[in-house]
Enzyme design. Sequence first.
Site, PDB file in Angstrom:
ATOM      1  N   ASP A 274       0.839  -1.056   0.019  1.00 35.23           N
ATOM      2  CA  ASP A 274      -0.075   0.035  -0.081  1.00 35.23           C
ATOM      3  C   ASP A 274       1.031   1.032   0.038  1.00 35.23           C
ATOM      4  O   ASP A 274       2.013   1.160   0.288  1.00 35.23           O
ATOM      5  CB  ASP A 274      -1.080  -0.030   1.068  1.00 35.23           C
ATOM      6  CG  ASP A 274      -0.359   0.369   2.399  1.00 35.23           C
ATOM      7  OD1 ASP A 274       0.881   0.383   2.588  1.00 35.23           O
ATOM      8  OD2 ASP A 274      -1.017   0.053   3.717  1.00 35.23           O
ATOM      9  N   GLU A 317      -5.894   2.027  -0.418  1.00 32.37           N
ATOM     10  CA  GLU A 317      -4.687   2.440  -1.330  1.00 32.37           C
ATOM     11  C   GLU A 317      -3.780   1.183  -1.287  1.00 32.37           C
ATOM     12  O   GLU A 317      -2.671   1.228  -1.526  1.00 32.37           O
ATOM     13  CB  GLU A 317      -4.053   3.393  -0.447  1.00 32.37           C
ATOM     14  CG  GLU A 317      -3.414   2.966   0.857  1.00 32.37           C
ATOM     15  CD  GLU A 317      -4.389   3.367   1.974  1.00 32.37           C
ATOM     16  OE1 GLU A 317      -3.942   3.360   3.183  1.00 32.37           O
ATOM     17  OE2 GLU A 317      -5.773   3.410   1.592  1.00 32.37           O
TER      18      GLU A 317
END
Length: 399
Positions: A274, A317
């Site tokens: 991420d 994300e």
Amino acid sequence: MTNILLSVDLKTLILLTVLNFLINGIFLLFVFGIRHRSFIQWLAYGCFLFALGWLFFLYRFVNGINLITLPLANVLILAMPIFLGFSIDSFLGKRRSKIILGVIAFVLLFTFLFLSWIMHDKWIPGMYTSIINGIFYSIPGIYMLKFATPKNIIVWAIIGLNFLISLLLIVRSFILLLGWLYPDTINETIVMGILVGVLCLNIICINAQVLCFPILDFTEAQKELILANRKLEDLSNIDDLTGLPNRRALRVKLDQEAAYHAENNLPFSIILFDLDHFKLINDKFGHLVGDSVLKNAASLLKQLVRPSDLVMRYGGEEFMVLLPETESSEAFIVAERLRLGISQFQFSYSDPSVAFQVTASFGVSTLNANLLNVTELVRRADIALYRAKTEGRNRVCIE
């Protein structure tokens, strides 16, 4: 066969033809009301005009040959192949040029005037109308043969039926020509028998086409439904922001790849990562900038991975990369290439002043003889990712 045709009452046959095509027209308008396809509407209009033409022809037995019972009747009967051609044009998505429409209008006007002039001749009206109808019935068949793709059994049936009608009418014209040249060889009874035979076969062929077009429309509707379902399925498997496969698609693909590699005793690795401090980007620049970062990151990832690898959005994300037939050491190299690529990329938004760099943390795990469980594979990648973050971010860890 000839005796059977001669035994058919022509007036009854014509009356049945009129009723038949009125019903066909009503049926097609009903179908048009459901599907709203213009080619069905054109065919319905052709049926109504065909019925009206034969109704005027039937009036000949009451009032004899005149402008209505011969010239006008034959012009209306000729409208059937013309409107059939319009129907096929509409189905194929083509428009006839003004020149062709002008030629059709000229032929109809010439036909009316010519038949008005020679309507009391015994042979010429039948020869002329048979030739003209034969030519006009061949045109829809030629159009379908040339432009219709793909050609299924229904398309071939329409092509064959039009060519068959055309052939029958031209044969009738040839027989009438023989009668005109050698009047002693063909009498009125034979002429009526030929008319009955051609009319019967004409009715059968056109009726078959009336049924073919709704079936063809149904098959087209099925194709459209299948394509729509495929698009919906694709949409349900694609993340609308990044264009990457979403978590739903990831789960299916991950299970498939893991099962295949385990069955064939092949290594299979995943990278879970991420973007670091992504919440700060949203807080500082806003969610539009955050979305732009995710889209740019997805585009960058697709350029950096190998052709055999698959990049997917895991959520928020977070991203996951599936690496078929890849040992942990090679997976580490791929992850390191991704880490460097992201950290060196200049992220920007529409405002030139908004430009910055982003880093990412990576966790790698590998499916092998010692680890055959998909759930455990993902869990270990998650542990490695957490360790990368706790050790300072912008790094790759293997579990």
